[in-house]
Design an enzyme around this catalytic site. Structure first.
Site, PDB file in Angstrom:
ATOM      1  N   ASP A  96       9.419  21.744  53.275  1.00  0.00           N
ATOM      2  CA  ASP A  96       8.254  21.888  52.348  1.00  0.00           C
ATOM      3  C   ASP A  96       8.759  21.110  50.907  1.00  0.00           C
ATOM      4  O   ASP A  96       7.941  21.158  50.110  1.00  0.00           O
ATOM      5  CB  ASP A  96       7.836  23.065  52.324  1.00  0.00           C
ATOM      6  CG  ASP A  96       8.844  24.176  51.471  1.00  0.00           C
ATOM      7  OD1 ASP A  96      10.007  23.953  51.529  1.00  0.00           O
ATOM      8  OD2 ASP A  96       8.316  25.318  51.077  1.00  0.00           O
ATOM      9  N   CYS A  99      13.800  22.556  50.378  1.00  0.00           N
ATOM     10  CA  CYS A  99      14.866  23.163  51.565  1.00  0.00           C
ATOM     11  C   CYS A  99      16.027  23.397  50.802  1.00  0.00           C
ATOM     12  O   CYS A  99      16.863  24.300  51.195  1.00  0.00           O
ATOM     13  CB  CYS A  99      14.910  21.917  52.334  1.00  0.00           C
ATOM     14  SG  CYS A  99      15.366  20.337  51.957  1.00  0.00           S
ATOM     15  N   HIS A 219      17.127  16.289  54.296  1.00  0.00           N
ATOM     16  CA  HIS A 219      17.060  17.703  54.620  1.00  0.00           C
ATOM     17  C   HIS A 219      18.477  18.709  54.306  1.00  0.00           C
ATOM     18  O   HIS A 219      19.503  17.948  54.607  1.00  0.00           O
ATOM     19  CB  HIS A 219      16.411  18.172  55.832  1.00  0.00           C
ATOM     20  CG  HIS A 219      15.852  19.396  56.242  1.00  0.00           C
ATOM     21  ND1 HIS A 219      14.833  19.822  55.468  1.00  0.00           N
ATOM     22  CD2 HIS A 219      16.502  20.172  56.923  1.00  0.00           C
ATOM     23  CE1 HIS A 219      14.620  21.001  55.872  1.00  0.00           C
ATOM     24  NE2 HIS A 219      15.397  21.568  56.728  1.00  0.00           N
TER      25      HIS A 219
END
Length: 241
Positions: A96, A99, A219
């Site tokens: 979102d 991370c 990520h």
């Protein structure tokens, strides 16, 4: 009457300010205590498992260009292969925009929901020790801080350095970079200071290690040994929050 109201207002503001300061100090001690406990946790077993890997010299930087789909896919496959080779597993973190902070919160609290407290602590470090970080930011520093404090703004390698400095913890990244498997981010000053969250002065030269996986420029996840992940339990909400 007006004078009494002013007195009440000032007294109330002072009380709120004092309460906020005490709360931040309690958070600092809590994180320091949790990191002290983490020194004896799975982090060191991961360190032994990856001790043969060489890490590269680390330079803080803002986020790089997001890779295209093909390159990102290859990077992810490379990361998964490395996880398998070293017997590691990821605790999956919500993507979102928070991370990095969620992954750090999971390593510290065993609960990624505390990401707001982690971001707040990192922002405090970046503000209080501006001279240590502003040379790495290719924009006006105030603009960088204003942007980075927003929930959902992606953390970068500068926020990782600030986290290591603030928490007095080494942060290790298992990455998907083709030529760089492991990156170690070490606190610049291992001596406890007012801005450092180490709760016990005796921990000045022995620090916890926080492990993250980094699918490069895409990520972050929280990293564990496979067996440790199987027994990992999300901790309930801490009384302080």
């Amino acid at each position: 009457m007006s004078g009494e109201q002013d007195h009440v207002s000032k007294s109330s503001s002072s009380s709120i300010s004092s309460s906020t300061q005490e709360s931040e100090e309690e958070v600092s001690v809590t994180i320091g205590s949790l990191l002290a406990q983490a020194k004896n946790s799975s982090g060191h077993s991961l360190g032994k498992r990856l001790s043969h890997l060489g890490s590269i010299p680390y330079t803080p930087r803002v986020n790089g260009k997001i890779p295209n789909v093909d390159n990102a896919t290859l990077d992810h496959e490379r990361l998964l292969e490395r996880l398998g080779n070293y017997g590691l597993a990821e605790f999956q973190i919500e993507g979102d925009g928070n991370c990095q902070f969620r992954a750090l919160a999971d390593q510290i609290f065993r609960n990624p929901d505390y990401h707001k407290h982690v971001r707040k602590a990192i922002m405090k470090q970046l503000k209080e020790f501006r001279k240590q970080y502003e040379s790495y930011v290719p924009m006006e520093y105030k603009v960088y801080l204003k942007t980075m404090k927003r929930s959902g703004e992606w953390g970068d390698h500068l926020t990782l350095q600030a986290a290591a400095d603030r928490f007095g913890a080494k942060i290790c990244l298992l990455t998907s970079f083709k030529d760089t498997c492991l990156i170690e981010i070490v606190p610049r000053d291992l001596t406890p200071t007012k801005g450092n969250m180490i709760a016990n002065p005796s921990l000045a030269h022995t620090f916890a290690v926080l492990w993250l996986s980094f699918w490069c420029e895409v990520h972050y996840n929280s990293l564990y040994g496979i067996d440790d992940l199987l027994t990992r339990k999300t901790k309930k909400k801490h009384w302080l929050f």
